[in-house]
Design an enzyme around this catalytic site. Structure first.
Site, mmCIF file in Angstrom:
data_model
loop_
_atom_site.group_PDB
_atom_site.id
_atom_site.type_symbol
_atom_site.label_atom_id
_atom_site.label_comp_id
_atom_site.label_asym_id
_atom_site.label_seq_id
_atom_site.Cartn_x
_atom_site.Cartn_y
_atom_site.Cartn_z
ATOM 1 N NE ARG A 123 -4.060 -1.961 2.072
ATOM 2 C CZ ARG A 123 -5.047 -2.062 2.950
ATOM 3 N NH1 ARG A 123 -5.170 -1.166 3.903
ATOM 4 N NH2 ARG A 123 -5.911 -3.037 2.875
ATOM 5 C CG ASP A 175 -13.235 6.131 8.662
ATOM 6 O OD1 ASP A 175 -13.959 5.120 8.666
ATOM 7 O OD2 ASP A 175 -11.997 6.071 8.494
HETATM 8 C C1 LIG Z 1 -13.937 -2.191 7.876
HETATM 9 S S1 LIG Z 1 -14.398 -0.498 7.938
HETATM 10 C C2 LIG Z 1 -16.019 -0.628 8.675
HETATM 11 C C3 LIG Z 1 -17.027 0.283 8.014
HETATM 12 C C4 LIG Z 1 -18.464 0.165 8.523
HETATM 13 N N1 LIG Z 1 -18.573 0.513 9.917
HETATM 14 C C5 LIG Z 1 -19.006 -1.213 8.266
HETATM 15 O O1 LIG Z 1 -19.224 -1.981 9.216
HETATM 16 O O2 LIG Z 1 -19.240 -1.540 7.104
HETATM 17 C C6 LIG Z 1 -13.396 0.074 9.293
HETATM 18 C C7 LIG Z 1 -13.201 1.591 9.321
HETATM 19 O O3 LIG Z 1 -12.581 1.954 10.555
HETATM 20 C C8 LIG Z 1 -11.754 3.068 10.327
HETATM 21 N N2 LIG Z 1 -10.794 3.191 11.432
HETATM 22 C C9 LIG Z 1 -9.700 2.422 11.694
HETATM 23 N N3 LIG Z 1 -9.044 2.873 12.768
HETATM 24 C C10 LIG Z 1 -9.724 3.950 13.217
HETATM 25 C C11 LIG Z 1 -9.539 4.857 14.305
HETATM 26 N N4 LIG Z 1 -8.495 4.748 15.131
HETATM 27 N N5 LIG Z 1 -10.441 5.849 14.464
HETATM 28 C C12 LIG Z 1 -11.497 5.977 13.621
HETATM 29 N N6 LIG Z 1 -11.724 5.160 12.569
HETATM 30 C C13 LIG Z 1 -10.852 4.151 12.383
HETATM 31 C C14 LIG Z 1 -11.105 2.745 8.980
HETATM 32 O O4 LIG Z 1 -10.605 3.908 8.342
HETATM 33 C C15 LIG Z 1 -12.268 2.088 8.223
HETATM 34 O O5 LIG Z 1 -12.945 2.993 7.374
#
Ligand SMILES: C[S@@+](CC[C@H](N)C(=O)[O-])C[C@H]1O[C@@H](n2cnc3c(N)ncnc32)[C@H](O)[C@@H]1O
Length: 285
Positions: free
Chosen positions: A45, A154
């Site tokens: 990435r 996010d």
């Molecule tokens: C797999 S996605 C889940 C999206 C949605 N909630 C769903 O269930 O479909 C996980 C998200 O968590 C965000 N994320 C990861 N670490 C984070 C943090 N420390 N604070 C806020 N968001 C975070 C990532 O950028 C990503 O967009």
């Protein structure tokens, strides 16, 4: 230090020591676990970023990221590159049925002129908050007596730009969203070759987005929410971080409000002001 020979960049490799340094930094700043088996993913990435910047090696890239007390705008790119953003419209559909059948009728009964407020915490590219908006809007179609707002947050600025735009490819929309909702809430791109849809302005107006890192000490959100969706993100954190994040989220959940988490996550044994209502659904005490 900028080089122009693109061949150097294609062969750039992240050493174990470099990964350990970067991984420890990412883990401390985002909470995301960075075990050694993530090295290949991180290397692949970040290589894209090396190419964009014409930086030929990870050594030079880490100097660029960490030099001068930390290059804050580049650190945002690192977080964008390592976050896993997999999501879908109507993902884990049982949650949206529970919202429609239990939460919204209960709110309608008890509300005292207040706005129904939902927080999609870790909302990724917007599929989750827009699904929530469609569900609440449909409920309002037959119960037009209250207003609502959806708040999406996010850590990834890149993904939040996509969410704010509200543009999705046909492959993401058509299989997941019932046809009558596509007709009502999506506009087809006039340029048929593009095969994209945009969320209609009336629905977009109900959803706002902001960057929020769960690792921040305080979330600085003044609203209290009736519902929080925090799904498929806790799984990336160690258990102590999961518990600390949920404790902070609970401060912004109204008593009686609902918290939804992902089906592959568990809150078992955590010290939280929540009672279990159904698997993956909790209510604030
Ligand atoms: C797999 S996605 C889940 C999206 C949605 N909630 C769903 O269930 O479909 C996980 C998200 O968590 C965000 N994320 C990861 N670490 C984070 C943090 N420390 N604070 C806020 N968001 C975070 C990532 O950028 C990503 O967009």
């Amino acid at each position: 230090m900028v080089f122009n020979d693109i061949r150097d960049i294609y062969s750039a490799e992240l050493s174990n020591e470099q990964f350990a340094r970067l991984g420890a930094f990412i883990n401390r700043e985002t909470g995301i676990k960075m075990p050694p088996d993530k090295k290949i993913m991180v290397q692949a990435r970040l290589k894209k970023r090396l190419k964009e910047l014409s930086i030929p090696s990870f050594e030079a890239y880490l100097a660029y990221v960490f030099g001068n007390n930390g290059n804050h705008s580049e650190i945002i790119h690192v977080f964008d590159a390592i976050s896993t953003n997999k999501t879908d419209f109507f993902r884990e559909p049982i949650h949206f049925s529970f919202l429609k059948d239990h939460v919204l009728p209960e709110f309608k009964e008890k509300r005292k002129g207040s706005i129904f407020k939902v927080w999609s915490a870790a909302c990724s590219s917007g599929e989750e908050p827009y699904t929530l908006a469609m569900c609440v809007n449909e409920f309002l179609g037959v119960n037009p007596s209250f207003d609502y707002s959806i708040f999406g947050t996010d850590i990834s600025t890149l993904i939040l730009k996509m969410a704010t735009n509200g543009v999705f490819t046909e492959e993401r929309v058509k299989p997941a969203v019932p046809a009558y909702l596509v007709q009502k809430y999506f506009m087809k791109n006039r340029d048929a070759i593009k095969r994209t849809f945009r969320i209609v302005p009336e629905l977009r107006a109900k959803v706002t987005f902001n960057r929020l890192n769960f690792m921040d000490e305080s979330y600085h959100i003044s609203s209290k929410f009736d519902v929080v969706f925090c799904r498929n993100v806790l799984i990336y954190f160690d258990r102590n971080i999961q518990e600390a994040v949920l404790q902070k989220i609970c401060r912004n959940l109204k008593p009686g409000g609902y918290l939804f988490h992902g089906h592959s996550e568990s809150l078992l044994g955590m010290d939280l002001p929540l009672k279990n209502v159904q698997p993956t659904i909790f209510q604030r005490i």
